[in-house]
Scaffold this active site. Sequence first.
Site, PDB file in Angstrom:
ATOM      1  N   GLY A 122       0.841  -1.211   0.000  1.00  0.00           N
ATOM      2  CA  GLY A 122       0.000   0.000   0.000  1.00  0.00           C
ATOM      3  C   GLY A 122       0.863   1.242   0.000  1.00  0.00           C
ATOM      4  CG  ASN A 123      -0.149   4.663  -1.494  1.00  0.00           C
ATOM      5  OD1 ASN A 123      -0.863   5.505  -0.960  1.00  0.00           O
ATOM      6  ND2 ASN A 123      -0.520   4.023  -2.600  1.00  0.00           N
ATOM      7  CG  HIS A 124       2.765   6.422   4.149  1.00  0.00           C
ATOM      8  ND1 HIS A 124       2.473   5.664   5.239  1.00  0.00           N
ATOM      9  CD2 HIS A 124       4.066   6.194   3.846  1.00  0.00           C
ATOM     10  CE1 HIS A 124       3.556   5.009   5.614  1.00  0.00           C
ATOM     11  NE2 HIS A 124       4.537   5.298   4.779  1.00  0.00           N
ATOM     12  CB  SER A 125      -2.701   8.025  -0.394  1.00  0.00           C
ATOM     13  OG  SER A 125      -3.854   8.796  -0.641  1.00  0.00           O
ATOM     14  CB  ALA A 178      -1.572   7.342  -3.913  1.00  0.00           C
TER      15      ALA A 178
END
Length: 399
Positions: free
Chosen positions: A208-211, A276
């Site tokens: 995943g990512n930090h969005s 994102a």
Amino acid sequence: MLKDKKIIIGVTGSIAAFKVPSLIRLLTKEGALVQVVMTPAARDFVTPLTLATLSGQPVLTEPFNPDNGEWISHVELGQWADVMLIAPASANTLGKMASGIADNLLLTTYLAAKCPVFFAPAMDLDMFRHPTTAMNIEELQSFGNHLIAPTEGELASGLCGAGRMEEPENIVNILTEHFSKYWDFPGKKVLVSAGPTHEAIDPVRFIGNHSSGLMGFAIADEFAERGAEVVLVTGPTNCQVSNDGIKRIDVVTAKEMQDACMEYFEHTDIIVMAAAVADYTPLKAAPEKIKKTDGELKLTLKKTTDILAEMGGKKKSGQFLVGFALETENQLSNAEKKLKNKKLDLIVLNSPKDQGAAFGVETNKVTMITSDLKQFEYDLKLKLDVAIDIVDKIKELAV
Ligand code: CTP
């Protein structure tokens, strides 16, 4: 036009407070959300119980809740409202507002309010005519507040002249006209994507990512506030939309986001891809939890479809396509490349290296680049305010 509009009515000590129950009734009938804040003196003219019953909200007077001692945040109140209306505005409150006195909740809320403020004076003829009152009204208007001028007629004192608070029906018309000025996208279909995507590695792990989703949600809300029909496709996030007219579609993976976005794309006028989206996803998610071994673990990833580039390739005339670029180096030239390659009309560049910008925080600092490569740089702002700048720019270019 007033549906779901958040309105603070500040009531002060004037006989015209008897008109406030009708005013609240008219506003709530139109679907507005009304929060009443009274000065202590106003309670002698109309009961808090009446106003609480009609507005469906407890009336606020004290900075502390007398029952449990809880602090009532004038800052939160001021930020919550779309409009603050001080009606009736007594000579005393006008004077305090003009000189920055903040000795009750109504006045602290006024000072903290970020929204437009309207004030409807009501007082006796000679008080209204007094040069101090005229000076205070002028001063308040010079600060950008909007005067709802009193009308002429018989006053409570028996005198005849200017000083009667404007009638509730006319105040409602003035507020309706105010909001209709911001009705920029009536009937426009807008698609916004937000948040991260999660790409499964096995049943319990993902890439995943930090969005946080904040930016996309703020943009979706801003469009909906301004009359657009909004579809919001969002990855996993804790964000909530404020405007319940928005159609929200929750997805998890890049593929699900692609499918949902492409379903709506063809019939959409404006598309803003703020999500994102993962560029890579595991070639195959393991069907069972991957067990730990002594050696290294290698994951093979395959590319996902670039949704924005797919949209750019299929874009028809009249469609307006906006992308985001998150860059850590060669920011402007990389953003320009994305703008051209993905056939965008506008790209919003943000850099996680700017202090207070990008992922996981409430603020952002952006530069917008148009298809003719003109650059527009903005200050660090709350994402809610960045959303206004983005929607304003789209309005300027697309509508
Ligand atoms: N985007 C998309 N689909 C993807 C990847 C990105 O629609 N699979 C969109 C994003 O929503 C964003 C824009 O493309 O509006 C740019 O995303 P960004 O991650 O900055 O750039 P990429 O094109 O993925 O390139 P890179 O990661 O190499 O910088």
